[in-house]
Design a protein around this motif. Structure first.
Motif, PDB file in Angstrom:
ATOM      1  N   LEU A 168       0.795  -1.290   0.281  1.00 47.98           N
ATOM      2  CA  LEU A 168       0.227   0.327  -0.110  1.00 47.98           C
ATOM      3  C   LEU A 168       0.922   1.467   0.298  1.00 47.98           C
ATOM      4  O   LEU A 168       1.514   1.182   0.517  1.00 47.98           O
ATOM      5  CB  LEU A 168      -0.613   0.154   1.192  1.00 47.98           C
ATOM      6  N   TYR A 169       0.607   2.433  -0.709  1.00 46.91           N
ATOM      7  CA  TYR A 169       1.317   3.269  -1.346  1.00 46.91           C
ATOM      8  C   TYR A 169       0.399   4.880  -1.479  1.00 46.91           C
ATOM      9  O   TYR A 169      -0.461   4.522  -1.941  1.00 46.91           O
ATOM     10  CB  TYR A 169       2.125   3.239  -2.559  1.00 46.91           C
ATOM     11  N   ASP A 170       1.455   5.668  -0.388  1.00 46.77           N
ATOM     12  CA  ASP A 170       0.380   6.826  -0.884  1.00 46.77           C
ATOM     13  C   ASP A 170       1.289   8.022  -1.267  1.00 46.77           C
ATOM     14  O   ASP A 170       2.936   7.867  -0.757  1.00 46.77           O
ATOM     15  CB  ASP A 170       0.252   7.129   0.696  1.00 46.77           C
ATOM     16  N   PHE A 171       1.228   8.667  -3.265  1.00 46.56           N
ATOM     17  CA  PHE A 171       1.931   9.407  -3.153  1.00 46.56           C
ATOM     18  C   PHE A 171       1.855  10.439  -3.593  1.00 46.56           C
ATOM     19  O   PHE A 171       2.114  11.576  -3.746  1.00 46.56           O
ATOM     20  CB  PHE A 171       1.637   9.078  -5.048  1.00 46.56           C
ATOM     21  N   GLY A 172       0.957  11.154  -2.011  1.00 47.52           N
ATOM     22  CA  GLY A 172       1.170  12.698  -2.087  1.00 47.52           C
ATOM     23  C   GLY A 172      -0.370  13.094  -2.361  1.00 47.52           C
ATOM     24  O   GLY A 172      -1.293  12.971  -3.372  1.00 47.52           O
ATOM     25  N   ASN A 173       0.125  14.480  -2.630  1.00 50.70           N
ATOM     26  CA  ASN A 173      -0.796  15.027  -2.927  1.00 50.70           C
ATOM     27  C   ASN A 173      -0.475  15.862  -4.495  1.00 50.70           C
ATOM     28  O   ASN A 173       0.407  16.050  -4.548  1.00 50.70           O
ATOM     29  CB  ASN A 173      -1.926  16.258  -2.882  1.00 50.70           C
ATOM     30  N   LEU A 174      -1.259  15.423  -5.910  1.00 52.49           N
ATOM     31  CA  LEU A 174      -0.888  16.298  -7.307  1.00 52.49           C
ATOM     32  C   LEU A 174      -0.612  17.770  -6.448  1.00 52.49           C
ATOM     33  O   LEU A 174      -1.043  18.510  -5.887  1.00 52.49           O
ATOM     34  CB  LEU A 174      -1.583  16.418  -8.853  1.00 52.49           C
ATOM     35  N   GLU A 175       0.868  18.753  -7.406  1.00 54.38           N
ATOM     36  CA  GLU A 175       0.823  20.038  -7.548  1.00 54.38           C
ATOM     37  C   GLU A 175      -0.075  20.643  -8.254  1.00 54.38           C
ATOM     38  O   GLU A 175       0.401  20.062  -9.593  1.00 54.38           O
ATOM     39  CB  GLU A 175       2.059  20.418  -6.775  1.00 54.38           C
ATOM     40  N   PHE A 176      -0.749  21.861  -8.558  1.00 49.53           N
ATOM     41  CA  PHE A 176      -1.114  22.408  -9.703  1.00 49.53           C
ATOM     42  C   PHE A 176      -0.714  23.588  -9.691  1.00 49.53           C
ATOM     43  O   PHE A 176      -1.545  24.558  -8.576  1.00 49.53           O
ATOM     44  CB  PHE A 176      -2.871  22.507  -9.230  1.00 49.53           C
ATOM     45  N   ASN A 177       0.102  23.697 -10.300  1.00 51.37           N
ATOM     46  CA  ASN A 177       0.868  25.921 -10.562  1.00 51.37           C
ATOM     47  C   ASN A 177      -0.231  26.227 -11.771  1.00 51.37           C
ATOM     48  O   ASN A 177      -1.179  25.726 -12.156  1.00 51.37           O
ATOM     49  CB  ASN A 177       2.123  25.260 -11.294  1.00 51.37           C
ATOM     50  N   PRO A 178      -0.462  27.492 -11.502  1.00 53.00           N
ATOM     51  CA  PRO A 178      -0.697  28.427 -12.097  1.00 53.00           C
ATOM     52  C   PRO A 178      -0.823  28.296 -13.472  1.00 53.00           C
ATOM     53  O   PRO A 178       0.419  27.752 -14.415  1.00 53.00           O
ATOM     54  CB  PRO A 178      -0.585  29.549 -12.339  1.00 53.00           C
ATOM     55  N   GLY A 179      -1.865  28.299 -14.843  1.00 55.17           N
ATOM     56  CA  GLY A 179      -1.155  27.572 -15.626  1.00 55.17           C
ATOM     57  C   GLY A 179      -1.462  26.505 -16.268  1.00 55.17           C
ATOM     58  O   GLY A 179      -1.238  25.644 -17.568  1.00 55.17           O
ATOM     59  N   THR A 180      -1.618  25.137 -15.622  1.00 53.22           N
ATOM     60  CA  THR A 180      -1.631  23.674 -15.543  1.00 53.22           C
ATOM     61  C   THR A 180      -2.104  23.133 -16.082  1.00 53.22           C
ATOM     62  O   THR A 180      -3.726  23.101 -16.065  1.00 53.22           O
ATOM     63  CB  THR A 180      -1.153  22.783 -14.230  1.00 53.22           C
ATOM     64  N   ASP A 181      -2.694  21.856 -17.464  1.00 50.30           N
ATOM     65  CA  ASP A 181      -3.406  21.457 -17.975  1.00 50.30           C
ATOM     66  C   ASP A 181      -3.312  20.623 -17.243  1.00 50.30           C
ATOM     67  O   ASP A 181      -2.966  19.424 -16.791  1.00 50.30           O
ATOM     68  CB  ASP A 181      -2.993  20.804 -19.729  1.00 50.30           C
ATOM     69  N   PHE A 182      -5.048  20.970 -16.726  1.00 50.48           N
ATOM     70  CA  PHE A 182      -5.294  19.737 -15.523  1.00 50.48           C
ATOM     71  C   PHE A 182      -5.740  18.324 -16.026  1.00 50.48           C
ATOM     72  O   PHE A 182      -4.941  17.220 -15.347  1.00 50.48           O
ATOM     73  CB  PHE A 182      -6.606  20.194 -14.438  1.00 50.48           C
ATOM     74  N   CYS A 183      -5.856  18.324 -17.407  1.00 45.23           N
ATOM     75  CA  CYS A 183      -6.458  17.095 -17.665  1.00 45.23           C
ATOM     76  C   CYS A 183      -5.372  16.494 -17.723  1.00 45.23           C
ATOM     77  O   CYS A 183      -5.169  14.485 -17.467  1.00 45.23           O
ATOM     78  CB  CYS A 183      -7.266  17.308 -19.129  1.00 45.23           C
ATOM     79  N   ASN A 184      -4.651  16.716 -18.426  1.00 50.85           N
ATOM     80  CA  ASN A 184      -2.956  16.032 -19.124  1.00 50.85           C
ATOM     81  C   ASN A 184      -2.423  15.825 -17.175  1.00 50.85           C
ATOM     82  O   ASN A 184      -1.853  14.653 -17.512  1.00 50.85           O
ATOM     83  CB  ASN A 184      -2.301  16.998 -19.979  1.00 50.85           C
ATOM     84  N   HIS A 185      -2.409  17.225 -16.523  1.00 53.75           N
ATOM     85  CA  HIS A 185      -0.913  16.489 -15.139  1.00 53.75           C
ATOM     86  C   HIS A 185      -2.211  15.079 -14.513  1.00 53.75           C
ATOM     87  O   HIS A 185      -1.244  14.197 -14.956  1.00 53.75           O
ATOM     88  CB  HIS A 185      -1.762  18.226 -14.826  1.00 53.75           C
ATOM     89  N   ILE A 186      -3.828  15.183 -14.552  1.00 53.17           N
ATOM     90  CA  ILE A 186      -4.311  14.355 -13.756  1.00 53.17           C
ATOM     91  C   ILE A 186      -3.852  13.106 -14.647  1.00 53.17           C
ATOM     92  O   ILE A 186      -3.392  11.872 -14.237  1.00 53.17           O
ATOM     93  CB  ILE A 186      -5.417  14.563 -13.212  1.00 53.17           C
ATOM     94  N   ALA A 187      -4.542  12.657 -15.769  1.00 52.38           N
ATOM     95  CA  ALA A 187      -4.230  12.097 -16.961  1.00 52.38           C
ATOM     96  C   ALA A 187      -2.730  11.373 -16.711  1.00 52.38           C
ATOM     97  O   ALA A 187      -2.543   9.627 -16.953  1.00 52.38           O
ATOM     98  CB  ALA A 187      -4.583  12.479 -17.874  1.00 52.38           C
ATOM     99  N   GLY A 188      -1.880  11.870 -17.266  1.00 52.17           N
ATOM    100  CA  GLY A 188      -0.179  11.255 -16.962  1.00 52.17           C
ATOM    101  C   GLY A 188       0.442  10.765 -15.927  1.00 52.17           C
ATOM    102  O   GLY A 188       0.862   9.814 -15.883  1.00 52.17           O
ATOM    103  N   THR A 189       0.220  11.745 -14.307  1.00 55.61           N
ATOM    104  CA  THR A 189       0.372  10.875 -13.188  1.00 55.61           C
ATOM    105  C   THR A 189      -0.316   9.183 -13.392  1.00 55.61           C
ATOM    106  O   THR A 189       0.140   8.647 -12.877  1.00 55.61           O
ATOM    107  CB  THR A 189      -0.256  11.788 -12.364  1.00 55.61           C
ATOM    108  N   VAL A 190      -1.680   9.934 -13.036  1.00 54.38           N
ATOM    109  CA  VAL A 190      -2.058   7.958 -13.253  1.00 54.38           C
ATOM    110  C   VAL A 190      -1.690   7.285 -14.041  1.00 54.38           C
ATOM    111  O   VAL A 190      -1.614   6.134 -13.673  1.00 54.38           O
ATOM    112  CB  VAL A 190      -4.249   8.466 -13.783  1.00 54.38           C
ATOM    113  N   SER A 191      -1.409   7.748 -15.539  1.00 59.19           N
ATOM    114  CA  SER A 191      -0.881   6.317 -16.223  1.00 59.19           C
ATOM    115  C   SER A 191       0.444   6.244 -15.568  1.00 59.19           C
ATOM    116  O   SER A 191       0.371   4.811 -15.837  1.00 59.19           O
ATOM    117  CB  SER A 191      -0.575   7.319 -17.697  1.00 59.19           C
TER     118      SER A 191
END
Length: 285
Positions: free
Chosen positions: A62-85
């Motif tokens: 069981l691993y906890d990868f913490g929280n994603l960070e969202f900087n100004p201008g971040t494309d939320f879709c690509n950022h989330i999808a890329g990390t999940v992938s």
């Protein structure tokens, strides 16, 4: 912990916080949820044993990868999808803590690349099938319209629904969504069975506000906490991922809802553990 740099064994269970609520239509606040849920998860008022007798504290995969960070201008879709992938490619099964419900679209975009016959069970007061809301096609009221129009899931089943509009009924018909409205009860559960991998998406407002007041949209007449736990434990299908979204700490009372979310997280971990090691599924089917 960086998922790109971390080695995780096959079938590990991973938790990822997605503190994003910029697509919320009524109130902001779900961005605070992941950290609050973790606080309740580790609260001394409870323990880390699940109802099925699994001690999560001793679980070595069981691993906890913490929280994603969202900087100004971040494309939320690509950022989330890329990390999940990245996590899925390493063989992990993922539980995401939102965040508003818009995060589910990019999560499923990643899941659909690994599982080409993905089923979704969606628990919510709202069907989130709007084609567009307030000029925003990525609104938290639209993720399942985006998912189904892009054919990212072979089957979408919704339950707990009690706010259907005429437009969303049309959308459900268009996309062949199976909706179990709350007014019709929960007898559907004994009949529901999935063939292939299942992704479970839980909007905290599937629960009646009496059980989960920490939600932006209070919609009376919902499920009990036990109803949702029963669904997690008894569902006929192989759960390969899940999310818990739309918890809003700004609306909570004495951390009541965060404790509910933490309880659901524990039971989902136990269920995915069971499905991973007892009933493994072909990732391409």
């Amino acid at each position: 912990m960086n998922p790109a740099k971390t080695h995780i064994p096959e079938n590990s269970i991973c938790v990822l916080g997605i503190p994003f609520d910029q697509n919320s239509s009524f109130q902001k606040g779900p961005c605070l949820a992941p950290s609050r849920i973790r606080e309740s998860y580790y609260s001394d008022s409870s323990n880390l044993w699940t109802e099925k007798g699994i001690n999560l504290e001793s679980m070595d995969h069981l691993y906890d990868f913490g929280n994603l960070e969202f900087n100004p201008g971040t494309d939320f879709c690509n950022h989330i999808a890329g990390t999940v992938s990245t996590i899925l490619e390493k063989g992990g099964r993922l539980i995401c803590l939102g965040g508003d419900h818009s995060v589910t679209f990019p999560i499923i975009s990643a899941y659909a690349k690994k599982y080409d016959s993905l089923n979704i069970l969606h628990l919510d007061a709202h069907p989130d099938l709007y084609d567009c809301l307030d000029g925003n096609i990525y609104s938290h009221a639209c993720p399942f319209a985006r998912i189904m129009e892009k054919k990212l899931a072979k089957r979408l089943v919704q339950a707990g629904i009690r706010t259907l509009t005429g437009h969303q009924r049309e959308q459900a018909k268009k996309f062949n969504v199976e909706i179990n409205e709350m007014k019709d009860g929960l007898n559907w559960l004994s009949e529901l069975e999935f063939d292939g991998p299942v992704y479970l998406s839980i909007d905290i407002d599937c629960l009646d506000p009496a059980f989960a007041p920490g939600a932006s949209h209070h919609e009376p007449g919902g499920m009990t906490t036990r109803d949702v736990i029963n669904i997690i434990q008894l569902l006929k299908g192989n759960i390969v991922g899940a999310d818990i979204v739309e918890y809003n700490p700004n609306r909570d009372l004495m951390s009541m809802t965060s404790m509910v979310a933490a309880k659901l997280l524990k039971e989902i971990i136990a269920r995915i553990h069971n499905d991973s090691f007892i009933n493994p599924v072909d990732s391409t089917r």
